[in-house]
Structures are given as structure tokens and as C-alpha cells.
Design an enzyme around this catalytic site. Structure first.
Site, PDB file in Angstrom:
ATOM      1  N   GLN A 239      10.130   3.876 -11.936  1.00  0.00           N
ATOM      2  CA  GLN A 239       9.121   4.936 -11.891  1.00  0.00           C
ATOM      3  C   GLN A 239       9.775   6.316 -11.778  1.00  0.00           C
ATOM      4  O   GLN A 239       9.082   7.324 -11.787  1.00  0.00           O
ATOM      5  CB  GLN A 239       8.191   4.729 -10.683  1.00  0.00           C
ATOM      6  CG  GLN A 239       7.333   3.480 -10.783  1.00  0.00           C
ATOM      7  CD  GLN A 239       6.420   3.284  -9.595  1.00  0.00           C
ATOM      8  OE1 GLN A 239       6.438   2.226  -8.984  1.00  0.00           O
ATOM      9  NE2 GLN A 239       5.600   4.269  -9.246  1.00  0.00           N
ATOM     10  N   ARG A 386       0.497   2.736  -4.392  1.00  0.00           N
ATOM     11  CA  ARG A 386      -0.584   3.528  -4.980  1.00  0.00           C
ATOM     12  C   ARG A 386      -1.147   4.517  -3.959  1.00  0.00           C
ATOM     13  O   ARG A 386      -2.351   4.576  -3.719  1.00  0.00           O
ATOM     14  CB  ARG A 386      -1.691   2.635  -5.523  1.00  0.00           C
ATOM     15  CG  ARG A 386      -2.542   3.386  -6.547  1.00  0.00           C
ATOM     16  CD  ARG A 386      -3.402   2.461  -7.360  1.00  0.00           C
ATOM     17  NE  ARG A 386      -4.153   3.233  -8.340  1.00  0.00           N
ATOM     18  CZ  ARG A 386      -4.679   2.695  -9.433  1.00  0.00           C
ATOM     19  NH1 ARG A 386      -4.547   1.423  -9.694  1.00  0.00           N
ATOM     20  NH2 ARG A 386      -5.362   3.448 -10.270  1.00  0.00           N
ATOM     21  N   CYS A 387      -0.247   5.263  -3.339  1.00  0.00           N
ATOM     22  CA  CYS A 387      -0.703   6.264  -2.381  1.00  0.00           C
ATOM     23  C   CYS A 387       0.389   7.279  -2.174  1.00  0.00           C
ATOM     24  O   CYS A 387       1.531   7.062  -2.519  1.00  0.00           O
ATOM     25  CB  CYS A 387      -1.105   5.629  -1.063  1.00  0.00           C
ATOM     26  SG  CYS A 387       0.223   5.463   0.129  1.00  0.00           S
ATOM     27  N   GLU A 760      -4.609   7.645  -7.217  1.00  0.00           N
ATOM     28  CA  GLU A 760      -4.488   6.903  -5.976  1.00  0.00           C
ATOM     29  C   GLU A 760      -5.694   7.039  -5.062  1.00  0.00           C
ATOM     30  O   GLU A 760      -5.844   6.255  -4.121  1.00  0.00           O
ATOM     31  CB  GLU A 760      -3.200   7.351  -5.271  1.00  0.00           C
ATOM     32  CG  GLU A 760      -2.009   7.062  -6.163  1.00  0.00           C
ATOM     33  CD  GLU A 760      -0.723   7.662  -5.682  1.00  0.00           C
ATOM     34  OE1 GLU A 760       0.337   7.173  -6.084  1.00  0.00           O
ATOM     35  OE2 GLU A 760      -0.745   8.627  -4.906  1.00  0.00           O
TER      36      GLU A 760
END
Lengths: 827, 217
Positions: A239, A386-387, A760
Site C-alpha cells: 500500500q 480501514r481506519c 474508512e
């Protein structure tokens, strides 16, 4: 903010755009442009790491420890090396020759690439077998004989901090316990005073359980060293390819310009693919030494058992309030499990991430938070699943506590939120823990959600069911969350010392189309479309004429990568600013083409054309300007039409929303059914509503997984008992309801296009809404909390505790009477 | 490789004869021997469905079957969709549906979803939402929340109906050489995925469920 206006001085409309664009028919801001990336994915032409095939490519299989805590006494490679096709077997001793036996984590801890001395978690990497194909590599791995001296493991953070707990990190000099770190925020004394003086206080313990991001594609890499060019290429599920290149250079000693990281198509990331894992290092090192390409791809169990987990925050929340529901103070204490190494993936100056945004959407004067983190014999992690770096735990804490307080005071949970919201005129708002919220209209989002959910009707229906002693109770849960996304600024946020800026480069070609390269990397977010839309909007081009590239460190400008919803806030800003630089140069070229003075040239957003002020007929398009830039460039300018921007955000952005979840709770089985799921999000100006809605759907599904199903569990011996898809349950199409989405638009005042991140928000905002709903179904009987995952047995136990459970034995005996004896129960 | 066996697989209408180890999984044969990498691997335990392909018209999880067990069978993978008659030289309506309805994000589960969707529409050209959800319940998606995947398959069902109407009103039940009427179907008693207690077959297929004890995982 002043530096901000300077930064965009070149653009005549430099500030954020209100949501007035509708793409102008060219696929700009606000249009539901179909995704450019889809063609390859729907035709089977995607190119993921495991799809890469090179001549003479070898395969790597990692030998993993079956024990959670054990000293390695001996590793016998000989039988593995006897297997036909096994090329090499690597252990820590081999890697030590190249100074690669250990690697730094993102929090500057030192993790073994292959176990040096002592295994610290089950499935830790012990040895690596390199062979001609994947089956032979597995054969070899089975024949590596490892002698273990098994030690007592500790997999629970609380137990690990007890005096007699086995010491995990004896590799750290003078370390005598399993304490990892302490952290605090806010004003302890003032908070204590507020609690003493308050009319009412509430407290609740809650565990944000250990999760795994579990993208459907696991992690993998193909190391490909080219001895002719003396260049190491690593294709990897990354990522953040640029920062990974820097880390590879720092760890290996190979000069950074001799390393190329390629992150091809990535099958979901969700934070799992931010850290560097031993497998990547082994594949790269093996390729370098053997001078052949080496592929390593995890199996699912390896992914869940050894790569970055998320959450695992055991939290106590407290609120102090007045009798009429004004929140005076919030206090929290957290016990965090960091696993065997401190490998949380967040900006280095934030050991607890952005957890101190736990005052949420509320104007709370006083706050204090403290945290202790422990080492345990579990996989290292604490990744931002996802945050944005622990904002998920913070939102869960405050949104759960507001519900607890509302129940204590007998107030409507919507009303108590309304009473405490930060008001629109208070922005920019400085929170008591030091965050600068950029913009918001929390009541607007809540009102919209309440209306969409038909809130009053369901409140009546809820009471009716209680009054009539109905079999299924109704619960209504609300979450009015605020996120903090888009890290930097670089001065406060860094990854391994590198400031968290991001970048975009635009090259407009002579025939009028453009290539855009960005420093962030997509794992499904649709960057190839949304970044093209930003540039289309800002240059008056057609979105079809723009190609976006990313994920290759040899060609793309340096950036920090995609996580923490930072792509739109940071790289999206860079794309807009770079476009405006191109537009400035385009004006000079337009002046030359139109034989007018440069200061008389204006750009019309609607038509996308440059024209002489007051004479719209005398105009040129970006295509004509591109030709001019290469074929008839003005003497005052360099030829060509390109720009690059490295954007250091002045602040983060603060997307927000209100979610309302209505559930039915079966008093007999403890099953929870979703009756209605409403999500109203505000991410500022919207680039592609279709993609935004898709992201919301996906994040809500992950929130449901969190609240209802997912948990990485261990037994007392340190065995992972939730370590594959048979035991770590992802939600399927049968568990996920249809969502009703809505939006409000409150642009970010400091972002060039007024956008905030969005991907998110649903994962962050939905778990407390879901838990609040289930609790709400039972709160009339005194239930204040249900732990996640809220499996039927967990919920049934709470129903039973509250005296609400109906006796399943009655209906079971009825069923036996009704059914023939040979039928087995099935779902 | 010490012990190999020659097998014949007809994939997307093309016959391939390859030598495989008896232990080689079908998904690896497809991906690595035949170089068709559209079919993915996500879990190794038959839970995620990323490896779903059609075997003689039935959706199976190709990570749960040895390549030798598929000897002589007709397979269909995502790579064959554009060649189907209902694609009419372009994208198959299912592929089109996924793009139009934003039924994919990272794309990793997509080929498996397309295969499960195809199997469903071959059997049931006009499925309800519930039937679609059940048909794809063996395919995990971590990105989309499934809602748009359901819409995508609904889109395809409508498109296929139009294609059928344009072709003279006959229902397009399958129209493919990989699921032709005389191919053995899963419940003609011969089907066995080879893994104990698991057929890897479609959850929509009630008969098949019954044959395998009603348990589908």
C-alpha cells in the site's frame, strides 16, 4: 491557513469549490464516471502479484513455528536440501551474513526476519525453503527439522503484565517484563475535578477485539534481482511502495536508486499491506543471492496468523455530565495488546495513533486518556484496519459511552447527541485533546439520517413490542462519528522519519491527452478514475483523455501511500495543485496562440476553455494549447506542458456522518436481524458519487463483520483458533443487508477542491451504531453493553441476564414432536 | 516431478493436454500450467470462492479439486466470457453489469463472482434478490458489501432477457459449449469434487445439496 492561500495563489479560484460542478459532461468533479480500471478486472486481465511469472522463477515457502513461545535449539536443513528441486534453505544464520537477520518495524522495534533465537508467536517465520516450484518448496519445508524447547506462552495482555508472566522480549537489553509502552493525553487533574463535581457519571468496560483486515488477496512478493543492471525489483502487495523502497534500502544497504518497488494490482489492503513482512524480505534477499526471481505468496492461514492484526484495545470509558445531559468530561483507560513486537503501523510520534480524538463530535471541555501497551506471544501488529490510526477505537468508545449516558439519564440518544454536538459556527474547532477540526455540520447529518430511518415510527414500534411482550425486540442504534484523516502535515506526521506528504505529476502530451502519476497506490479505491476526474475538472479535459499511473517507484513521484483515507486529502490535493500549475502555464501558451496579453487570458471552468477576457469567442482548448506547448511554444516559456506537486497538507480533514441501525433481536435464539441500515456521510465535495457509495457499502459490511462475526482468538497454549476463513468469519452476502445511503456536503476549507477522505468512515462509524442498536433492544431491562462480536450466544446470554430470553427448550421439544426422528438440524 | 499423469482439460472451448502431478490442484493447473490467471486463490479452504470456475456447467471451487479429477471435463473461466454468444463480440452482460453497477472494487473476487453469477443465470434466468444472494454466498468479497454485486447480476439478467428476445424470444439458458445439455450435470450421480464432506457445488442447487448430505461449506 495563510501559507495555504499563498500555495494556491496561482489559481484564480484557489479555494475550495462548493458543490456546484457536475463534471461539465467531461467526467469532472461530481460525475458517476464508470471506472477505468474495471475492464481488466472483469475480463480476467488483472495483474496481481501471484499472477507474475518470470523465466527461471523460484518459489519460497516459509517454515513456521507451531509453538507460540519456544527457544530454537537446532535447525537441520539436510533432509530438505536432499529434496530434488530444493535450491536453498535459509535460516537466520544465513541472513545474518547479509545483515538481514532482523528488520525494523514501523515503530522502530526490531523484528526477526527469520527467528534468531526464540519464537515469540505461533506461525512466526523460522526458515525459508527456495525451490523450483511451489509444491517442491512445500515438500522441502516439511523436511526442515526444527528442535524447539517449548516455553510457557502468554497471549493475554493483562496476564502478560503480571509479575510471574513469562518474559517475551529477552532480546531487549535489561528487559524484565512485558510492558511495551505508556501513553497519556489531556488534563488528568481537571478531568478528575469535573468527575467529582458532575451530577452524573457513567462507566463501561468494552473490548475492541482483535481483528484482521483479511483482504481476499493475501500478501506476496516476487523478488527479481537483475545482475546485469545490478538492480533489485520487488513486485509486492504494497500500500506504500515508496516508503517500502526507502526501508528496503536502509535495511539491505542496497542504494535506493538500485531498488524498484512495483505494487501491481492489489486485491484489497485495508491496512494489512502497509507494514513490511519477513516474506517480502526473504523473497528479495533470496533473489539477490541466487540471482533468480523468487516468488513468495502467503496462504490464508499464514496471512491471518502472522501479519498485522488490528484493534485489540481493552477500554474503560467514563463520562461526566449534568442532569440534563450536557457532557462535561470524558475519561478513558486502555490496555493495548501489541503482540510480540511493537509493530503498530502509524505515524511515529503517535504511539496510540489518533486515539486521542475520543471526544468525537462533541464539544467536551475536559478529557483525559491513558494507555498501557503490552507484549504478548501473538503476531505483531496494531495496523490501521480501514481506519486512520486508532480513530476506530476512539469513535467506538465515545459513541458507545454516549448511549450509556443517554440510558442512565433516560434521554433519547439522538437528543443527547444534538445537545452536545460541536456547532457549525464553532469551526475551525480546537478539541480539548488538541485536534483542529476543519468543518462540520453534525446536526444536519443526524437530522437527515433520522428522517431517512423514520426514527419516530420505529421508536413507537419498539415500545409496542415491549408492551406486547413480542418474541422479537426492536433496537435502534445511532452513531454520529467524526473521523480525522489525510495525514500529514509532515511536521507532525511521519512514517519512519519520512514526512507524510503526497504527490502528483501531470504530463500533457502534444496531442492533447495526459498521463498523471501519483504517489499513492490503489487497492480497489478507484484512483485511476477519481484522480483523472480531478485533473479533468481542473484542466477542462475529458476524463477519457487522462491515464492515471501509480505503484511503480521507478516512474511515479515519491509519496507515502494509501491508508488512513489519505489519498484524496493529500494526493488528491496534489493532483489539483499540479493541474493548476499546468493551467497557469497554459495561459501563457494561450496568450501566444490568441495573440493577447497573458493577463487578459481567463479560464472558464464550464467550457474548459481559455479565452480573452470579454471575448469568449477568442478561445483555445487544452488540446490546442498542448499542441502549442510542443509545436509553437512562446519564447517566454520552456517547451512542454508538465507539472508536479508535492503536497504537504496544512491540516487533516474531518469527514463525519450519522448512521442509524435498526435491528430485531430474537429473544429465543439471540439472533440479530437488520431491519434498516441508514448511512449519511459528509466527505466534503464529492468526486465520484458512485465510487463513494461503493466505498460506504464495503466499509459498512466490514463494520458488520466487526460487530457480529470477526475475532482472532487464541487458546491458552498460544494456538490461533481463529486463524483461517473457516474460523475467522467474514460476512457473506447472506449476512449483509441492503444499505440506504445519503449525504450532506460540508467542504473542507483548507483542501484545494474541498474534499475529505471517505473510504474508512463506514468501518469507523458503523460498529458502535450496531452495538448501540443491540443494546437498545435490551436497555429497557437494564443492559448497558454487549461485547463484539455479538454472536447469537453472546446476545442470548445478555437476554438471559436481563430476564428477556424466552426458553428455547419449549420450542425445541415442540419441534421434536413435529419432526421425524431422522432429520438433522441444519441452517 | 516424479509421478505425473496426462490429462485433458477443455477450457473455454479449447482442448489442452497437460502433464500434472496427481496432487496438483485444479486451480494451480489452470493458473500455472495453462497460464490463465484470471481465476484467483484467496483462502485454500474453499471458503472464499475466488477460485470458482464452471466444470461441466456447474460452479466449483477449483482449490478443492485435483486437476486429475477434472480430466476430460469442460471448464469455463472468466477468460472465456467474452467468447460466449450472448457477449455478441463484446463484454458478456454479466461483465457489463459489474461495470455498470459498480460491482467490483479491487477486482480480486470478481472472476469467481462472475462464474457464480453465470451458473445462477444459466439455471434461473430471472432470479430474485434472495436467490442471487444465496447463489453468491460462497463467494467472499471484502470491498463491496455485496449490494452492488446483486445489482450487477440483476442487470445481467435483464440484459440477457433482451438478448434472448432479440434472438427470437428463446430463453438464453446457457448457450455455451461448456454447459451444453448433454454434459453431465452435478446431480447425475457422477459428480464428486473429491473432497470429503464437500462438493464445492452451488448452493442454489437443491438436488446437489441433497446428494451431498445437505451440507455446503
Amino acid at each position: 491557513m495563510s501559507s495555504d492561500s499563498e500555495r494556491f495563489a496561482e489559481a484564480e479560484d484557489g479555494g475550495p469549490q462548493p458543490e456546484k460542478h457536475c463534471g461539465h459532461g467531461r467526467g469532472g468533479m461530481g460525475e458517476d464516471v464508470k471506472r477505468k480500471e474495471d475492464q481488466r478486472f472483469i475480463t480476467g486481465r488483472g495483474n496481481y502479484v501471484d499472477d507474475i511469472k518470470k523465466p527461471d522463477m523460484l518459489h519460497c515457502e516459509i517454515v513456521r513455528s507451531p509453538h507460540a513461545h519456544a527457544r530454537i535449539e537446532n535447525i537441520d536443513k539436510s533432509r530438505a536440501l536432499d529434496v530434488d528441486g530444493v535450491v536453498a534453505v535459509l535460516t537466520a544464520d544465513d541472513l545474518r551474513e547479509y545483515d538481514l537477520a532482523t528488520m525494523p518495524t514501523l515503530m522502530a522495534d526490531t523484528q526477526d526476519v527469520l527467528v534468531n533465537d526464540k519464537v515469540k508467536f505461533q506461525s512466526q517465520e523460522v526458515a525459508a525453503v527456495i525451490a523450483t516450484d511451489r509444491y517442491t518448496a512445500k515438500d522441502g519445508a516439511q523436511k526442515v527439522v526444527v528442535d524447539y524447547d517449548v516455553l510457557e506462552p502468554v497471549v493475554d495482555a493483562e496476564a502478560s503484565l503480571e509479575d510471574d508472566a513469562p518474559l517475551i522480549r529477552d532480546d531487549i537489553e535489561d528487559k524484565e517484563d512485558n510492558h511495551c509502552l505508556d501513553w497519556e493525553t489531556g488534563d488528568e487533574e481537571a478531568t478528575a475535578e469535573a468527575f467529582e463535581e458532575a451530577d452524573v457519571t457513567v462507566t463501561e468496560d468494552m473490548l475492541y477485539q482483535r481483528l484482521h483486515p483479511a483482504p481476499i488477496e493475501t500478501c506476496g512478493a516476487v523478488g527479481d534481482y537483475d545482475p546485469g543492471k545490478d538492480k533489485l525489483t520487488v513486485h509486492m502487495t504494497s500500500q506504500a511502495p515508496h516508503i517500502h523502497r526507502t526501508l528496503f534500502a536502509q535495511v539491505s544497504g542496497i542504494p535506493e536508486h538500485k531498488i524498484r518497488i512495483v505494487s501491481p494490482d492489489v486485491g484489497g489492503g485495508f491496512g494489512n499491506k502497509v507494514p513490511i513482512y519477513p516474506g517480502y524480505v526473504v523473497a528479495a534477499a533470496a533473489s539477490y543471492v541466487l540471482e533468480q526471481p523468487v516468488k513468495w505468496v502467503e496462504e490464508r492461514s499464514e496471512n491471518i496468523q502472522s501479519t498485522g492484526f488490528a484493534r485489540d484495545y481493552d477500554m474503560t470509558g467514563e463520562l461526566a455530565a449534568t442532569d440534563d445531559g450536557e457532557i462535561l468530561a470524558v475519561r478513558t483507560d486502555v490496555l493495548a495488546d501489541h503482540g510480540a513486537y511493537n509493530a503498530v503501523a502509524q505515524p511515529s510520534k503517535f504511539p496510540a495513533g489518533f486515539f486521542n480524538i475520543f471526544t468525537g463530535s462533541y464539544d467536551i471541555d475536559t478529557a483525559y486518556g491513558s494507555l498501557t501497551a503490552a507484549y504478548t506471544n501473538t503476531a505483531p501488529g496494531g495496523v490501521a484496519y480501514r481506519c486512520s490510526f486508532r480513530v476506530t477505537e476512539a469513535v467506538y468508545l465515545i459513541e458507545r459511552m454516549v448511549k450509556v449516558l443517554a440510558d442512565e439519564l433516560g434521554m433519547d440518544p439522538a437528543e443527547i447527541r444534538r445537545k452536545n454536538f460541536i456547532q457549525p459556527e464553532q469551526f475551525p474547532y480546537e478539541s480539548s485533546t488538541g485536534w483542529n477540526y476543519d468543518s462540520g455540520d453534525y446536526e444536519g447529518a443526524l437530522d437527515k439520517a433520522l428522517e431517512m430511518a423514520d426514527y419516530d415510527h420505529y421508536r413507537e414500534e419498539q415500545q409496542r413490542r415491549i408492551d406486547e411482550d413480542a418474541d422479537k425486540l426492536l433496537g435502534i442504534g445511532i452513531s454520529s462519528f467524526t473521523e480525522v484523516v489525510g495525514a500529514g502535515p509532515g511536521k507532525t506526521c511521519d512514517i519512519a522519519g519520512v514526512e507524510m506528504f503526497d504527490s502528483a505529476e501531470i504530463r500533457v502530451h502534444p496531442t492533447g491527452n495526459a498521463t498523471v502519476r501519483v504517489g499513492v497506490q490503489t487497492q480497489g479505491q478507484g484512483h485511476e478514475t477519481t484522480f483523472a476526474q480531478i485533473v479533468a475538472e481542473e484542466l477542462g479535459m475529458d476524463v477519457e483523455d487522462i491515464t492515471v499511473e501509480h505503484g511503480d517507484t521507478d516512474t511515479d513521484p515519491y509519496g507515502l501511500g494509501t491508508y488512513g483515507s489519505r489519498s484524496t486529502p493529500v494526493a488528491g490535493a496534489a493532483a489539483a495543485v499540479a493541474s493548476r500549475k499546468v493551467r497557469e502555464k497554459a495561459k501563457a501558451i494561450a496568450a501566444n496562440e490568441l495573440e493577447a496579453a497573458e493577463e487578459d487570458i481567463t479560464w472558464d471552468r464550464e467550457s474548459g476553455e481559455f479565452h480573452v477576457a470579454g471575448a469568449p469567442d477568442r478561445s483555445v482548448t487544452i488540446t490546442e494549447i498542448a499542441a502549442g506547448a510542443y509545436m509553437n511554444h512562446p519564447s517566454s516559456e520552456e517547451p512542454g506542458l508538465e507539472a508536479v506537486n508535492y503536497y504537504d497538507p496544512p491540516e487533516m480533514t474531518y469527514p463525519f456522518g450519522s448512521y442509524i441501525v435498526i435491528v430485531e433481536v430474537d429473544r429465543e435464539t439471540g439472533e440479530v436481524e437488520f431491519e434498516k441500515f441508514v448511512a449519511v456521510d459528509d466527505c466534503g465535495n464529492r468526486i465520484n458519487p458512485m465510487i463513494i457509495e461503493g466505498q460506504i457499502h464495503g466499509g459498512l459490511a466490514q463494520g458488520i463483520g466487526t460487530a457480529m462475526l470477526e475475532h482472532v482468538t487464541f487458546d491458552d497454549n498460544g494456538n490461533v483458533t481463529g486463524g483461517d476463513f473457516m474460523n475467522y468469519l467474514l460476512p457473506t452476502s447472506m449476512e449483509i443487508p441492503n444499505f440506504e445511503t445519503g449525504h450532506t456536503v460540508t467542504p473542507s476549507p483548507h483542501h484545494p477542491i474541498g474534499a475529505k477522505g471517505v473510504g474508512e468512515s463506514p468501518t469507523v462509524g458503523s460498529p458502535p451504531a450496531i452495538v448501540n442498536a443491540v443494546v437498545d433492544a435490551m436497555s429497557h431491562a437494564g443492559i448497558t453493553h454487549v461485547e463484539m462480536p455479538m454472536t447469537p450466544d453472546t446476545v442470548w446470554a445478555k437476554l438471559d441476564e436481563a430476564g428477556l430470553a424466552t426458553d428455547p427448550a419449549d420450542s425445541i421439544s415442540l419441534e421434536f414432536e413435529d419432526q421425524s426422528s431422522d432429520t438433522t438440524a441444519d441452517d | 516431478m516424479t509421478n505425473t499423469r496426462e490429462i485433458t482439460l477443455t477450457v473455454n472451448g479449447t482442448e489442452h493436454t497437460i502433464d500434472v502431478e496427481p496432487r496438483q490442484l485444479l486451480v494451480h493447473a489452470i493458473r500455472e500450467e495453462l497460464d490463465m490467471t484470471g481465476t484467483h486463490i484467496g483462502c485454500d479452504t474453499g471458503n472464499c470462492g475466488a477460485c470458482t470456475v464452471l466444470k461441466d456447467g456447474e460452479p466449483i471451487k477449483s482449490c478443492l479439486m485435483f486437476a486429475t479429477q477434472a480430466d476430460g471435463s469442460e471448464l469455463m473461466t472468466v477468460e472465456g466470457m467474452e467468447d460466449l454468444p450472448e457477449a455478441r463480440g463484446d463484454l458478456h452482460p454479466l461483465q457489463e453489469g459489474f461495470r455498470e453497477e459498480h460491482g467490483l472494487q479491487c477486482g480480486y473476487c470478481t472472476p469467481g463472482m462472475l462464474m457464480s453469477g453465470k451458473a445462477l443465470l444459466d439455471e434461473n434466468p430471472d432470479p430474485s434478490e434472495e436467490e442471487i444472494r444465496e447463489a453468491i454466498s460462497g463467494n467472499l468479497c471484502r470491498c463491496t458489501g455485496y449490494q452492488n454485486i446483486v445489482r450487477s447480476i440483476e442487470y445481467a439478467a435483464e440484459e440477457l432477457e433482451e438478448v434472448a428476445a432479440a434472438d427470437g424470444g428463446t430463453t438464453v439458458a446457457s448457450g455455451t459449449d461448456t454447459s451444453s445439455a448433454d454434459a453431465p450435470s452435478a446431480f447425475d450421480s457422477e459428480f464428486d469434487c473429491g473432497v470429503e464432506n464437500c462438493c464445492g457445488g452451488p448452493t442454489t442447487d437443491r438436488n446437489h445439496d441433497a446428494d451431498t448430505g445437505g451440507e455446503h461449506k
